[in-house]
Every structure is written in structure tokens, then in C-alpha cells.
Scaffold this motif. Sequence first.
Motif, mmCIF file in Angstrom:
data_model
loop_
_atom_site.group_PDB
_atom_site.id
_atom_site.type_symbol
_atom_site.label_atom_id
_atom_site.label_comp_id
_atom_site.label_asym_id
_atom_site.label_seq_id
_atom_site.Cartn_x
_atom_site.Cartn_y
_atom_site.Cartn_z
ATOM 1 N N ASP A 153 0.823 -1.206 0.000
ATOM 2 C CA ASP A 153 0.000 0.000 0.000
ATOM 3 C C ASP A 153 0.860 1.261 0.000
ATOM 4 O O ASP A 153 0.456 2.306 -0.529
ATOM 5 N N ARG A 154 2.053 1.168 0.586
ATOM 6 C CA ARG A 154 2.971 2.321 0.604
ATOM 7 C C ARG A 154 3.768 2.427 -0.697
ATOM 8 O O ARG A 154 4.551 3.359 -0.861
ATOM 9 N N GLY A 155 3.587 1.484 -1.594
ATOM 10 C CA GLY A 155 4.321 1.503 -2.848
ATOM 11 C C GLY A 155 5.712 0.905 -2.752
ATOM 12 O O GLY A 155 6.502 1.004 -3.699
ATOM 13 N N ASP A 156 6.020 0.250 -1.632
ATOM 14 C CA ASP A 156 7.344 -0.347 -1.436
ATOM 15 C C ASP A 156 7.298 -1.800 -1.911
ATOM 16 O O ASP A 156 7.278 -2.741 -1.111
ATOM 17 N N GLU A 157 7.311 -1.992 -3.225
ATOM 18 C CA GLU A 157 7.168 -3.330 -3.784
ATOM 19 C C GLU A 157 8.380 -4.205 -3.479
ATOM 20 O O GLU A 157 8.245 -5.389 -3.180
ATOM 21 N N GLU A 158 9.560 -3.621 -3.543
ATOM 22 C CA GLU A 158 10.764 -4.397 -3.240
ATOM 23 C C GLU A 158 10.790 -4.813 -1.768
ATOM 24 O O GLU A 158 11.148 -5.941 -1.438
ATOM 25 N N GLY A 159 10.393 -3.892 -0.895
ATOM 26 C CA GLY A 159 10.346 -4.219 0.528
ATOM 27 C C GLY A 159 9.322 -5.294 0.826
ATOM 28 O O GLY A 159 9.561 -6.181 1.658
ATOM 29 N N ALA A 160 8.169 -5.243 0.144
ATOM 30 C CA ALA A 160 7.137 -6.260 0.341
ATOM 31 C C ALA A 160 7.638 -7.625 -0.108
ATOM 32 O O ALA A 160 7.417 -8.644 0.566
ATOM 33 N N PHE A 161 8.325 -7.663 -1.237
ATOM 34 C CA PHE A 161 8.885 -8.916 -1.744
ATOM 35 C C PHE A 161 9.908 -9.482 -0.761
ATOM 36 O O PHE A 161 9.870 -10.684 -0.430
ATOM 37 N N TYR A 182 17.716 -10.357 2.210
ATOM 38 C CA TYR A 182 18.601 -10.037 1.101
ATOM 39 C C TYR A 182 18.088 -8.811 0.345
ATOM 40 O O TYR A 182 16.881 -8.553 0.291
ATOM 41 N N GLU A 183 19.000 -8.098 -0.263
ATOM 42 C CA GLU A 183 18.637 -7.001 -1.149
ATOM 43 C C GLU A 183 18.204 -7.572 -2.497
ATOM 44 O O GLU A 183 18.547 -8.702 -2.864
ATOM 45 N N LEU A 184 17.443 -6.770 -3.252
ATOM 46 C CA LEU A 184 16.952 -7.228 -4.540
ATOM 47 C C LEU A 184 18.096 -7.636 -5.459
ATOM 48 O O LEU A 184 17.966 -8.606 -6.237
ATOM 49 N N ALA A 185 19.217 -6.936 -5.380
ATOM 50 C CA ALA A 185 20.356 -7.251 -6.252
ATOM 51 C C ALA A 185 20.825 -8.689 -6.063
ATOM 52 O O ALA A 185 21.281 -9.340 -7.014
ATOM 53 N N LYS A 186 20.707 -9.209 -4.845
ATOM 54 C CA LYS A 186 21.121 -10.583 -4.571
ATOM 55 C C LYS A 186 20.222 -11.574 -5.299
ATOM 56 O O LYS A 186 20.690 -12.576 -5.852
ATOM 57 N N TYR A 187 18.900 -11.295 -5.310
ATOM 58 C CA TYR A 187 17.976 -12.171 -6.027
ATOM 59 C C TYR A 187 18.246 -12.135 -7.532
ATOM 60 O O TYR A 187 18.211 -13.170 -8.211
ATOM 61 N N LYS A 188 18.493 -10.949 -8.050
ATOM 62 C CA LYS A 188 18.781 -10.832 -9.481
ATOM 63 C C LYS A 188 20.052 -11.579 -9.846
ATOM 64 O O LYS A 188 20.120 -12.249 -10.892
ATOM 65 N N ALA A 189 21.046 -11.476 -8.985
ATOM 66 C CA ALA A 189 22.306 -12.179 -9.253
ATOM 67 C C ALA A 189 22.085 -13.689 -9.250
ATOM 68 O O ALA A 189 22.658 -14.420 -10.071
ATOM 69 N N ALA A 190 21.237 -14.176 -8.338
ATOM 70 C CA ALA A 190 20.940 -15.607 -8.292
ATOM 71 C C ALA A 190 20.193 -16.052 -9.547
ATOM 72 O O ALA A 190 20.465 -17.125 -10.100
ATOM 73 N N ALA A 191 19.242 -15.226 -10.010
ATOM 74 C CA ALA A 191 18.522 -15.550 -11.240
ATOM 75 C C ALA A 191 19.469 -15.578 -12.429
ATOM 76 O O ALA A 191 19.359 -16.432 -13.321
ATOM 77 N N SER A 219 11.419 -21.779 -0.768
ATOM 78 C CA SER A 219 11.739 -20.421 -0.334
ATOM 79 C C SER A 219 12.988 -19.956 -1.063
ATOM 80 O O SER A 219 13.987 -20.675 -1.123
ATOM 81 N N LEU A 220 12.936 -18.746 -1.627
ATOM 82 C CA LEU A 220 14.118 -18.218 -2.312
ATOM 83 C C LEU A 220 15.233 -17.901 -1.325
ATOM 84 O O LEU A 220 16.418 -18.088 -1.628
ATOM 85 N N ASP A 221 14.883 -17.425 -0.135
ATOM 86 C CA ASP A 221 15.914 -17.064 0.837
ATOM 87 C C ASP A 221 16.738 -18.276 1.259
ATOM 88 O O ASP A 221 17.921 -18.156 1.581
ATOM 89 N N LEU A 222 16.099 -19.444 1.271
ATOM 90 C CA LEU A 222 16.827 -20.654 1.635
ATOM 91 C C LEU A 222 17.602 -21.229 0.449
ATOM 92 O O LEU A 222 18.491 -22.052 0.624
ATOM 93 N N LEU A 223 17.246 -20.782 -0.750
ATOM 94 C CA LEU A 223 17.942 -21.234 -1.957
ATOM 95 C C LEU A 223 19.230 -20.447 -2.192
ATOM 96 O O LEU A 223 20.231 -21.002 -2.643
ATOM 97 N N LEU A 224 19.153 -19.154 -1.866
ATOM 98 C CA LEU A 224 20.315 -18.290 -2.125
ATOM 99 C C LEU A 224 21.527 -18.772 -1.331
ATOM 100 O O LEU A 224 21.437 -19.160 -0.173
ATOM 101 N N GLY A 225 22.643 -18.747 -1.960
ATOM 102 C CA GLY A 225 23.874 -19.130 -1.283
ATOM 103 C C GLY A 225 24.188 -20.604 -1.383
ATOM 104 O O GLY A 225 25.262 -21.034 -0.971
ATOM 105 N N ARG A 226 23.247 -21.397 -1.917
ATOM 106 C CA ARG A 226 23.507 -22.832 -2.114
ATOM 107 C C ARG A 226 23.663 -23.094 -3.601
ATOM 108 O O ARG A 226 22.696 -23.062 -4.357
ATOM 109 N N GLU A 227 24.846 -23.325 -4.031
ATOM 110 C CA GLU A 227 25.113 -23.602 -5.435
ATOM 111 C C GLU A 227 25.325 -25.097 -5.615
ATOM 112 O O GLU A 227 26.023 -25.736 -4.837
ATOM 113 N N ALA A 228 24.685 -25.665 -6.653
ATOM 114 C CA ALA A 228 24.833 -27.094 -6.908
ATOM 115 C C ALA A 228 26.284 -27.425 -7.226
ATOM 116 O O ALA A 228 26.950 -26.720 -7.978
#
Length: 844
Positions: free
Chosen positions: A456-464, A489-498, A617-626
Motif C-alpha cells: 500500500d505504501r508503494g514499497d514493492e521491493e520491501g514487500a517482496f 537479502y537485497e533485490l540485487a542478490k535475487y537478481k544475481a541468483a537468477a 523459499s528463495l531465501d533458503l535457496l540463495l547461497g547454495r550452489e549445486a
Amino acid sequence: MLIWDRQLRVRFRWRRQRATGPTRTLRRASLTLSLAAVLVLAHCGGTNPVREADSLRSQRKQEAALQAVEQGLGRQTRGTQVYWELALRRSQILEELNRREHALAWLESLSPLRGAPQGLAVLLIREQADIEKDLGRFREADRHLTEALAMAPPRTRITANLKVRRARVLIRLDRAEEAEACLREAEEYSRASGDHSLDPYILHYRGEGLLAKNQFEDAIDPLARSFQQFLAANNQAFAAKLLISEAWCYYRLGQIDKALQLYQQALQMAAPEDRHLVLGHLGNISLEDRDFAKAADYYRLAAAGAKGRDQNYYPRWLDNLALALIEQGKWAEAERVNSEVLELENHIDGSPGLAMALVNQGRIETSKGNYETAEKTLRQVAESQSGDSSFALDAYSALADLDARQAKPDEVKRQFEAATALADRVRDRLREDENKITYLASLTNVHRKYVDFLMDRGDEEGAFAAAESSRARLLRERLDLPGSKVRSYELAKYKAAARAGETTFLAYWIGPERSYLWAVSASRFATYRLPGEAEIRRLVERHQRAIERGGSPRADDRAAGEKLFHLLVPEPLRQDGGSYLIVPDGPLYALNFETLPVGGIRPHFWIEDATVAVAPSLDLLLGREAKPIKRRSVLLVGDAAEWNPEFPKLLHARQEMEGIGQLFPAVERKILSGAEATPVAYQRSKPENYTFIHFSAHATANKNSPFDSAIILSREKGLPTAKGRLSVKEVLSNRVTAELVTISACHSAGARTYAGEGLVGFAWAFLQSGAQSVIAGIWDVSDYSSPLLMLDLYAGLAGSKDPAEALRAAKLRLIAGGKYADPYYWGALQLYEGALYPGARSRR
């Protein structure tokens, strides 16, 4: 937060049956003693107040019976047997008049029981324990039952009876192992004596003990057997109680229709004084389904049924009624009801209902604009250092609503942050009991409101970011893992993982009124607003029913499926040959996105356009590389021996396992099948040494308590009481390094689909224990097509394909073959990823 039972605070009461089962034993003893009293009175030429009182009670003239007893007590001295007979009758009649506090005070005034015959002393102490149990004073009840057992003669019916009574109290004290020991001792008496009248009660409380531990699937069998025995004995009132418990098990397992059928049956059979239990349960279900008007109707009926009959339940149904009214905005009626609750709960020491009533009162004062009073009331609960933390979370949520009404966004954020901080502090002192599930429900509610606030505050990244952090925390909570606090994590971390995985993350957040989709790729972040849960659930369930029917879908079903696809995968996100990692929520746990129909000139399934996997969960996926794995070895477990009709032998399991095994050299495979496929054998096989672990077996998935989900294997030879279940707890205790764990499983007989969230918890347990990927079924895996699909899957894995690539290729081969092209045959199996495969997708 509503007040359910063992799972969500609905408090089952084991009412004393006046002429049956355990109590009947003691009544017989009482009758024997009464006859002795009659002989004494006849010898003395006096009247018989015991017989007079019993006659009046049989005519349901309790007040007159009480008067006769009290007159008789006035004529007796404490040292006579008749005195103690009358003392016992006085407590029983006061109970029948719903004056339990008076009955308890009377019994306490008699202590110590000097001069009482031993048999009557046991009955009086037992009576006191029964009342204490009904009043929720379980520790005192256990102490008195232990005292009665010490006085009663060993290896007798009365001792077995007291053991059963103690078991039901121990269940409420979370001492399940001691309760089971008491039930086993009572069973030994039944076997040795040939007296099986206690058997239905033993089965009943064994089922209740399993239910209390959230082991719903295990509880069904003893509850159902107990029900049949009570029914055969024409004890419909007690049989109805069994139906209530059995219905609750089915409800928590996600089999709603079966649960409602049993509740309706119980409603027809229950004694008038017990009908409120069924009505209250139906209210709880409606409240959880957010049908607040129906919930309120049920609670009104339940409260009316409990009033004057059950002082334990009456305020609880009123508590829940007030909550249902608040959710409908019926503030005036809610205030009237809640005022009565506050008056009742204030007289009960340590009542959990008081905290709930205070939260309701704070919300009511907020609606009236009495902000200062509302804040004071809510802070009293939020900052309490004792009691159930669920209510504190509810209070913080209500404080956030209060601040939002006053246009204080910074204060709103602080309230949600305080709630999250509280969740991190209290985690370690929670048990796997009623507090655990109500706590998780309250925590989920806080997270959902916080996400809505940020959107509602327009903070889409924060909501994610808040949504992903919430997802990770709840998964850890449900699996009882230490240290539930997770990184953000910051959004940049998710983008880097993608970018590293060459994939697009599609993270869904399903809410009652509105839902969201966040799409994250290497170069973009986009938010899509979706409808509320009810509409999404309706479409998912319709799509799933069409799959289960099999064959060519009807035109309207295909149209509904296409609508669901367009809703969940907006056109800007679609890319032929693309790779997608789905993070589901709510009803989407039960959906395999690969099965969604894509319309157009050439109708087809989305799997034909894209590679799709799931991440809990993406947060549990980040940092684990096959990690690349050169050695290719396999551990095959399944084709278990049948030991429970709920889990019949799988006809093609051996064929599937043998086919897979032939793809690997003999030195690189181990097969545990038939009687050798036991949980202990799996643990001893050193599963950490294998690249692939494959189970071909039944499985159970518990969405409310994933910790109690299990793979059904064989029991140990020569140990009929041994466990035949490999539980999530055991999975977590065995470290693995497998590239893939596959659970090629069928559910128990009579249920075709899993509770999706339970399966996610089970899959994630293997991921948490070290597996890089897990394949599991979200409905019954076809016992016909599964061997073919598995052979192709493992052929691809043996040829160095990664799991997502190999599974998709195997499914596409089935579709192309025609015979098993229907998604029922290939859509059940879904890939859950716990690690990213850098650059792997580029090979497709």
C-alpha cells in the motif's frame, strides 16, 4: 486467533460416562459398598439415605437427592461407612448439577480421608481427580490419580480403570510416553483377565494421544476401531465423541469432505450436552475458511448448547463468536458478547481466553475511536512476558491497525517489526503442541498484514523481501529447526541468483482479499496484483479435478485452466524455452504449473514451452550452489511389506526399482526392498554416500505438522510394534549429499491428493539435510506410468543431465508417446530445488 482444540485450541473434554466403561467399574464398586451400607442401616433399624438419594437421582431429581444426602450426613458420624458413601454421593450430585467448584471444595474439605474404607477412599480421590481434570487442573488430577493407584489393589479392574483415566490426563500434560505406558498396562490386565470392557477406552485415548501430537493419520485407526466398539455396545453418545476426533484428523489432513461427513454424523448421534462440541468445531472450520457469517451462526448455537452445561467451553465459544463478529464488522454485537467473555474469563486463573478477549476488546475500542483505551489494552497483551505468544502477535497486529487508522505509518512499521522480533525471541521455547500451530497462524497473519502495508505504501521491493523472509522463517518453524531467524537479502542478490541459474523466479503471495506475484530475472523486477485466495483456489481445484478425471478435458474445464495460466503467468513473463523457478503459496502448493494448458492455435501444456521447478523459499535457496558430482551411484528403497491396510502393497514398485538399478553398475547401487526396506536399514545404509536416493513407497504429508510426515516402509523382522515410517525428523538427522532424492509415492488408501504444504515441508527436509534437488508427487503417482517415467528420468541422470532437464525430457517423452499423454500420468511428479545450477539451463 481463534481458540481451537489440541491443534487450534478446541478443548476436547472427556466427560464422565455415568453408566459405561471406566466409570462403570467404579460405579459397581460403589454399588457394592452401598449394599454394605444398607446392611448396616438395616441392622441398626434406620432409614437408608444412600438408597433414597440414588432413587431420586434415577428420577433426575438431583436437588431433592442433594437435600436427602445432606440430611443423611447430618445424622452420621465421620467414622461410619455410610458417612463416606454419602460424602461420595454429595460430590457426584454437585457435579451433575454443574457445581464442580462446590464439589471440589467439598472433597478438599474431607482430606485427609482418615477413617474412610480403602475402596471408598479410592473412589473419592478418583472423583476429585475427575473434577480437577474437567476444570483444567491437570497436574492436580494426575497427582490424585497417582495417589489412588497407590491405594488400589494391583492387577485389578479398578487399577486398570485408573490407568486409563491417568492416560487421558497425561495426554493433556504433554506426557505422551507415560500415557502410552498406562494404556499398555491396562491392556495387559485385559489380556490376562479376559475382561475387554476397557478396550474401546484404551483405543480411544491411544488415538487422542496421537492426535495430541498432530499425528493425525496414525490416530485415525485406533479412533475408528474405538468408534465401532462403542457403536456395537450401543453407546452412541461416546461413539459421537470418537467421530468428532476422527473428523478433526481428516480435516487437518486436508480431506474436508470426509471431515464434514463425520461431523454431520456426530451431530446426529451426540448427546444433547455434547452437541455443542460438533457445532463449535464446524464454527472453527468456517472461521478458518473465512466464512465469518457461517462461523458466527455455529458459535451462537454452540454457546447456547454449552451454557449452563459446560462452563469450560461456554466462554470459549463466546470468545470465537466475538472474533467472527469483529471480522464481519458487527461491532455492537461483538462488544456485548466480548463483555460477557471478559466477565467470565476474569474469574478463571491463567485462562488463555482472557488474552484473546483483551485483544478483541482492543479492536472493538479501536473501531469506536477510543484509541488511548485500545492502545492500553493491546499493549497489556503485547508486552506480557507470560502465556501464549500467539496472543502477543495478535495484539501487535491490532496495534498496527490502530496506528494505521491514525495515519502513523512509521508506528505501523514499528509494530510489525516488534512482532517479528518477538517471533525470533520465543521460537526456542515452543513445543509441538497446540501453542505451536496457533502461534504459526498468528505469525502468518502478521506477515500477511505487513506485506499488504508495504504494498500500500508503494514499497514493492520491501514487500517482496518481507514475504521471502517470512516464507523462510515459517518453513524453519514448521520443521522445528533451531535458530528460526533468517537473513534478509537485497533485490540485487535475487537478481544475481537468477542470472547465475539462468532462470526467472516467480514468487507468489496469496492473501484472503488480494494476492501478488513478484517476477525476478537477471535484468528486471516486476510486480503483478492477483485476486484473493477464494478465486485462485476455485480455479486450481477445478483444474485439479479435471486432471483427476482423466481423458480429454471438457471445453469449460480447459477454459478455466487457460484462465488460470493467464492469471498466474502474465504474457510479459512468457518465453519459449525459458526456465522458471516457482515459489508457491496457499492453494498453489497443490498445482503443478507444468500441467497448465496454453491456448491458441496449437493447444498444449506449459511444460512444452518451459522448464519449471519449485523452490519452497528463495531465501533458503540463495547461497547454495549445486556442486558437480562425477560419481553416479544410487540407493533404492521401497516395495515395502504391507503392515497397515491404509498402505497396500504397490504392484509395480519392484519393477520400477529393478529397472532403475540396471542403469547403474552393481558396485554403484544398493537396493533395500521388501522386508529389508525398513527405516533402520535406510539409516544404516550410509545414504550420504549416494548420488541418487530413490524411494518407491507410500507417503503421508501433514500440512500442519510437516515434522510428522513420513515415508511408509517395512517394519523390522520379529518386531510387530516397530515403526515402519521414515519420518521427517529422521530425514533431518541423516546428512545426505545427493544430487537428487526421489519420492515416487502413493498416498494412503482413500486419498488421492496430498496436502500441498505438508509435501513442501517434507521435500524441504531432504533439501535441508543436504540434497540438491527432490522429486515428489503432489497427487498419487500412477503405478502404471511411473516405472516408464522413472526409467527415462534415471537414464538421463546417468547420462549426466541435471534433474530438471532429465525430468522434463522424461515427461515430454510420455506426452509424445500418446498413451500416457494425459497430465494425470506425468503431472504428479514435481521438482523441488535447493540449489542453483549455474549455466545448466543454457544447454537446453
